[in-house]
Design an enzyme around this catalytic site. Structure first.
Site, mmCIF file in Angstrom:
data_model
loop_
_atom_site.group_PDB
_atom_site.id
_atom_site.type_symbol
_atom_site.label_atom_id
_atom_site.label_comp_id
_atom_site.label_asym_id
_atom_site.label_seq_id
_atom_site.Cartn_x
_atom_site.Cartn_y
_atom_site.Cartn_z
ATOM 1 N N LYS A 114 1.097 -1.283 -0.411
ATOM 2 C CA LYS A 114 0.065 -0.044 0.224
ATOM 3 C C LYS A 114 0.685 1.015 0.026
ATOM 4 C CE LYS A 114 -3.674 -2.411 2.116
ATOM 5 N NZ LYS A 114 -5.086 -2.603 3.621
ATOM 6 N N GLN A 158 -4.416 -1.663 9.442
ATOM 7 C CA GLN A 158 -4.413 -3.191 8.830
ATOM 8 C C GLN A 158 -5.262 -3.910 10.199
ATOM 9 O OE1 GLN A 158 -3.261 -3.723 6.340
ATOM 10 N NE2 GLN A 158 -3.958 -5.537 6.381
ATOM 11 N N ASP A 181 -11.147 2.476 4.326
ATOM 12 C CA ASP A 181 -11.395 1.047 4.488
ATOM 13 C C ASP A 181 -12.851 0.353 4.130
ATOM 14 O OD1 ASP A 181 -9.301 -0.131 3.855
ATOM 15 O OD2 ASP A 181 -8.812 -0.550 5.855
#
Length: 352
Positions: A114, A158, A181
């Site tokens: 990422k 994460q 997200d």
């Protein structure tokens, strides 16, 4: 009982409602149905002990391999152009902050990819790394800092987090307009409701639908099966397909006869995280298969000592499915591309 109910009503006016397990049980005791959280049993799939051997099927035909890597690269090229345009027009670039807890190898790899993608597209990235034994307070402190930082437009934590941490509590601390997200309850709720538009859709489901559309797959009226019901992929995937007017069934570890259910599907999205779970016999001839699974399987012939396989037995699906995504090179690159898109959108909103 009445006191607890009054307490819950008072809390309903607050921005965040947190009830203890005892209070949840008290509030629900008037009904025969149990609290929903008590139904959340672990998804214990039984994987195959050895990779299955390919099986030939009658009526085999050519299967189109959907190249997620190429499609993602095309999208990222457009993102680069948009980022440079924003920099020239308003003097700023999108910013993404990533919180990584612990040293889990898979998570470190995902985060590294990422960050690299941000660098390649001109998006600013900031990484906060915390030890495995950190406290919720330490993570929340970092998130508050990113929430207030005007140069940061997207914030992600994460997953998975270490078991001692309250994942829901931590994710809820990410400011809604920075939830790139798409895990915030309001984003998920708006995704579920017709007539509502979430600020962000979860990256992997969004990428899966983008692959289907770009592959020319019609969604409206089609029978779709989503295998897996995680908050990260399975649930938002089912909701998103419904928004596209597909008829959606969910298969999970407690489903009876999952093979039969899956074989009725025109579109199969496999997101159980179990290598080679979906055999060729599970697929209807001509079905379109999106394989979200990315599972390391030991293989001494590979330089790393392992190879990545999906939830679908790829060799058996070839010749049965009309189209399929490979692993790797299918959904993975699209997930990162959608993260970049969401971050860019978040930055654009602040520039309006």
């Amino acid at each position: 009982m009445l006191l607890v109910a009054r307490k819950a009503l008072a809390l309903a006016h607050n921005k965040t409602i947190r009830l203890t397990t005892r209070e949840v049980h008290c509030l629900s005791s008037i009904l025969a149905s149990p609290p929903l959280v008590s139904l959340d049993l672990p998804e214990n799939w039984v994987p195959y002990s050895h990779p299955p051997s390919p099986v030939a099927f009658e009526g085999e035909h050519k299967t189109v391999v959907i190249d997620g890597k190429a499609i993602a690269e095309e999208i990222r090229t457009k993102i680069v152009s948009e980022v440079w345009k924003m920099k020239n027009d308003v003097g700023k670039v999108p910013g993404l902050a990533v919180v990584l807890v612990g040293e889990q190898r898979d998570s470190q790899t995902y985060v590294r990819n990422k960050i690299k993608a941000c660098e390649e597209t001109g998006i600013k990235s900031v990484l906060a790394e915390l030890p495995e034994d950190c406290t919720e307070g330490e993570i929340i402190s970092v998130l508050k800092k990113f929430n207030e930082d005007t140069s940061i437009h997207g914030v992600l934590v994460q997953l998975p987090l270490p078991q001692h941490l309250d994942e829901a509590k931590i994710l809820n601390m990410v400011r809604l307009e920075k939830d790139v997200d798409g895990f915030h309850p309001l984003n998920m709720g708006n995704l579920a409701m017709r007539g509502r538009e979430p600020l962000f859709v979860s990256c992997t489901p969004k990428g899966c639908v983008e692959l289907l559309i770009r592959a020319g797959v019609e969604l409206a009226g089609k029978n779709a099966v989503v295998i897996g019901r995680s908050n990260i992929v399975g649930l938002p995937m089912s909701l998103l397909l419904q928004r596209y007017d597909a008829t959606v069934s969910t298969v999970h570890a407690f489903s009876k006869d999952p093979e039969h259910i899956t074989k009725e599907a025109d579109i199969v999205v496999a997101a159980a995280g179990v290598p080679n779970l979906v055999r060729g016999s599970w697929l209807k001839p001509g079905a379109v298969v999106i394989d979200v699974g990315t599972c390391p399987v030991e293989d001494s012939s590979c330089e790393q000592g392992y190879r990545l396989v999906g939830d679908v037995c790829y060799e058996e699906a070839l010749g049965v499915a009309s189209a399929i995504t490979p692993v790797p090179g299918g959904v993975g690159p699209m997930t990162i591309a959608m993260l970049l898109c969401n971050t860019l959108d978040a930055a654009k909103r602040t520039s309006l």
